[in-house]
Design a protein around this motif. Structure first.
Motif, PDB file in Angstrom:
ATOM      1  N   VAL A  43     -15.418  -6.694  -3.454  1.00  0.00           N
ATOM      2  CA  VAL A  43     -15.802  -5.365  -2.732  1.00  0.00           C
ATOM      3  C   VAL A  43     -15.045  -4.175  -2.846  1.00  0.00           C
ATOM      4  N   SER A  44     -15.545  -2.980  -2.502  1.00  0.00           N
ATOM      5  CA  SER A  44     -14.795  -1.779  -2.568  1.00  0.00           C
ATOM      6  C   SER A  44     -13.997  -1.625  -1.298  1.00  0.00           C
ATOM      7  N   THR A  45     -12.982  -0.809  -1.352  1.00  0.00           N
ATOM      8  CA  THR A  45     -11.889  -0.627  -0.162  1.00  0.00           C
ATOM      9  C   THR A  45     -12.894   0.371   0.791  1.00  0.00           C
ATOM     10  N   ASP A  46     -13.869   1.156   0.352  1.00  0.00           N
ATOM     11  CA  ASP A  46     -14.513   2.125   1.058  1.00  0.00           C
ATOM     12  C   ASP A  46     -15.830   1.611   1.633  1.00  0.00           C
ATOM     13  N   PHE A  47     -15.670   0.233   1.975  1.00  0.00           N
ATOM     14  CA  PHE A  47     -16.874  -0.461   2.387  1.00  0.00           C
ATOM     15  C   PHE A  47     -17.655   0.167   3.694  1.00  0.00           C
ATOM     16  N   SER A  48     -18.780  -0.096   3.909  1.00  0.00           N
ATOM     17  CA  SER A  48     -19.419   0.599   5.141  1.00  0.00           C
ATOM     18  C   SER A  48     -19.227  -0.589   6.171  1.00  0.00           C
ATOM     19  N   MET A  49     -18.887   0.383   7.283  1.00  0.00           N
ATOM     20  CA  MET A  49     -18.449  -0.464   8.430  1.00  0.00           C
ATOM     21  C   MET A  49     -19.531  -1.273   9.004  1.00  0.00           C
ATOM     22  N   GLU A  50     -20.792  -0.774   8.765  1.00  0.00           N
ATOM     23  CA  GLU A  50     -22.040  -1.397   9.272  1.00  0.00           C
ATOM     24  C   GLU A  50     -22.248  -2.636   8.516  1.00  0.00           C
ATOM     25  N   GLY A  51     -22.011  -2.683   7.270  1.00  0.00           N
ATOM     26  CA  GLY A  51     -22.086  -4.043   6.431  1.00  0.00           C
ATOM     27  C   GLY A  51     -20.992  -4.822   6.950  1.00  0.00           C
ATOM     28  N   TYR A  52     -19.779  -4.427   7.259  1.00  0.00           N
ATOM     29  CA  TYR A  52     -18.693  -5.423   7.511  1.00  0.00           C
ATOM     30  C   TYR A  52     -19.021  -5.845   9.098  1.00  0.00           C
ATOM     31  N   ASP A  53     -19.496  -5.160   9.826  1.00  0.00           N
ATOM     32  CA  ASP A  53     -19.945  -5.587  11.180  1.00  0.00           C
ATOM     33  C   ASP A  53     -20.946  -6.826  11.096  1.00  0.00           C
ATOM     34  N   ARG A  54     -22.028  -6.424  10.179  1.00  0.00           N
ATOM     35  CA  ARG A  54     -22.989  -7.326  10.023  1.00  0.00           C
ATOM     36  C   ARG A  54     -22.369  -8.653   9.394  1.00  0.00           C
TER      37      ARG A  54
ATOM     38  N   THR B 188       0.747  -1.195   0.211  1.00  0.00           N
ATOM     39  CA  THR B 188       0.137   0.019   0.025  1.00  0.00           C
ATOM     40  C   THR B 188       1.016   1.295   0.105  1.00  0.00           C
ATOM     41  N   TRP B 189       2.193   1.200   0.498  1.00  0.00           N
ATOM     42  CA  TRP B 189       3.006   2.186   0.735  1.00  0.00           C
ATOM     43  C   TRP B 189       3.279   2.540  -1.036  1.00  0.00           C
ATOM     44  N   PHE B 190       3.591   1.464  -1.717  1.00  0.00           N
ATOM     45  CA  PHE B 190       3.968   1.684  -3.116  1.00  0.00           C
ATOM     46  C   PHE B 190       2.671   1.957  -3.986  1.00  0.00           C
ATOM     47  N   THR B 191       1.731   1.519  -3.724  1.00  0.00           N
ATOM     48  CA  THR B 191       0.793   1.492  -4.838  1.00  0.00           C
ATOM     49  C   THR B 191      -0.709   2.278  -4.171  1.00  0.00           C
ATOM     50  N   ASP B 192      -0.642   2.541  -2.948  1.00  0.00           N
ATOM     51  CA  ASP B 192      -1.884   2.945  -2.320  1.00  0.00           C
ATOM     52  C   ASP B 192      -2.907   2.166  -2.379  1.00  0.00           C
ATOM     53  N   LEU B 193      -4.289   2.154  -1.787  1.00  0.00           N
ATOM     54  CA  LEU B 193      -5.102   1.231  -1.757  1.00  0.00           C
ATOM     55  C   LEU B 193      -5.909   1.070  -3.165  1.00  0.00           C
ATOM     56  N   PRO B 194      -6.145  -0.245  -3.387  1.00  0.00           N
ATOM     57  CA  PRO B 194      -6.728  -0.553  -4.587  1.00  0.00           C
ATOM     58  C   PRO B 194      -8.261  -0.062  -4.273  1.00  0.00           C
ATOM     59  N   LYS B 195      -9.002  -0.007  -5.679  1.00  0.00           N
ATOM     60  CA  LYS B 195     -10.475   0.562  -5.245  1.00  0.00           C
ATOM     61  C   LYS B 195     -11.272  -0.711  -4.978  1.00  0.00           C
ATOM     62  N   LYS B 196     -11.005  -1.904  -5.448  1.00  0.00           N
ATOM     63  CA  LYS B 196     -11.885  -3.058  -5.336  1.00  0.00           C
ATOM     64  C   LYS B 196     -11.143  -4.085  -4.974  1.00  0.00           C
ATOM     65  N   ILE B 197     -11.545  -5.253  -4.466  1.00  0.00           N
ATOM     66  CA  ILE B 197     -10.751  -6.439  -4.083  1.00  0.00           C
ATOM     67  C   ILE B 197     -11.440  -7.618  -4.236  1.00  0.00           C
ATOM     68  N   MET B 198     -11.055  -8.772  -4.744  1.00  0.00           N
ATOM     69  CA  MET B 198     -11.835  -9.910  -4.775  1.00  0.00           C
ATOM     70  C   MET B 198     -10.717 -10.922  -3.947  1.00  0.00           C
ATOM     71  N   ALA B 199     -10.932 -11.493  -3.019  1.00  0.00           N
ATOM     72  CA  ALA B 199     -10.376 -12.330  -2.056  1.00  0.00           C
ATOM     73  C   ALA B 199     -10.906 -13.815  -2.027  1.00  0.00           C
ATOM     74  N   PHE B 200      -9.800 -14.644  -2.258  1.00  0.00           N
ATOM     75  CA  PHE B 200     -10.049 -16.040  -1.952  1.00  0.00           C
ATOM     76  C   PHE B 200      -9.286 -16.599  -0.807  1.00  0.00           C
ATOM     77  N   LEU B 201      -9.919 -16.915   0.077  1.00  0.00           N
ATOM     78  CA  LEU B 201      -8.865 -17.478   1.362  1.00  0.00           C
ATOM     79  C   LEU B 201      -9.231 -18.905   1.568  1.00  0.00           C
ATOM     80  N   LYS B 202      -8.334 -19.379   2.259  1.00  0.00           N
ATOM     81  CA  LYS B 202      -8.243 -20.871   2.544  1.00  0.00           C
ATOM     82  C   LYS B 202      -8.028 -21.059   4.094  1.00  0.00           C
ATOM     83  N   GLU B 203      -8.854 -21.656   5.011  1.00  0.00           N
ATOM     84  CA  GLU B 203      -8.832 -21.547   6.437  1.00  0.00           C
ATOM     85  C   GLU B 203      -8.423 -22.714   7.080  1.00  0.00           C
ATOM     86  N   GLY B 204      -7.565 -22.925   7.954  1.00  0.00           N
ATOM     87  CA  GLY B 204      -6.778 -24.184   8.466  1.00  0.00           C
ATOM     88  C   GLY B 204      -6.340 -24.944   7.626  1.00  0.00           C
TER      89      GLY B 204
END
Length: 200
Positions: free
Chosen positions: A189-200, A33-49
């Protein structure tokens, strides 16, 4: 395995707040983020455990979408061996690659890649350019931590500028949380997502 087994709070969303993105790879997020700043949107694929006794993500594959059309990829895992630390920035007229905190390669092309591609008759030709390579001896983790803490103390005393401001640190945390939100919703999702939506 021992790292997670010896402390039950590690690798849990409830007590650690996340896995590889929140704990280990957040330092690489700072650099990105120091080099590129925040992206506008992100799609993430995570594998847990994955391959470890934990309930948080241990593998992360992030697709980053920037204003102006640039794209990025952030891949992290804590169970690859020997693994690699690699930061690659590609531009229309060159490339910067830092690998394993030891080798820096900077390539400058003679002309923009797209201009060259339009003119050349050769298939799969590379743009002529020049590269320089620098080798470094990385600092030990302990030394990096000492320098970071010393900088923090000096900044509190007004003797130095802080190396990582709150504003810069918030970018990394925002990107991590956007990755979690994307993973949990299965959506880009957008990186300026709603905190209310995030909490939900």
């Amino acid at each position: 395995h021992r790292y997670y087994e010896e402390s039950g709070w590690r690798g849990t969303y409830e007590e650690e707040g996340g896995g590889v993105l929140m704990n280990q790879a957040v330092h690489q997020m700072d650099l990105l983020t120091w080099f590129t700043d925040l992206p506008k949107k992100i799609m993430a694929f995570l594998k847990e455990g994955n391959h470890r006794p934990m309930t948080t993500e241990n593998d992360a594959y992030l697709h980053l979408f920037y204003e102006g059309g640039a794209v990025g990829h952030f891949i992290s895992s804590t169970h690859e061996s020997p693994g690699v630390h690699r930061l690659e920035l590609s531009f229309d007229q060159g490339q910067i690659i830092m690998e394993n905190e030891r080798t820096l390669k900077i390539t400058k092309l003679q002309e923009p890649e797209e201009d060259f591609s339009r003119k050349t008759e050769a298939l799969f030709a590379h743009v002529p350019g020049t590269s320089i390579v620098k080798e470094f001896e990385p600092l030990a983790d302990k030394e990096e931590h000492v320098r970071t803490l010393e900088n923090f103390i000096q900044a509190l005393q007004g003797k130095e500028e802080i190396q990582c401001s709150l504003e810069e640190a918030l970018k990394s945390i925002t990107l991590v949380n956007a990755a979690y939100l994307s993973h949990f919703t299965g959506k880009k999702v957008s990186t300026d997502f709603s905190m209310e939506g995030y909490d939900r």
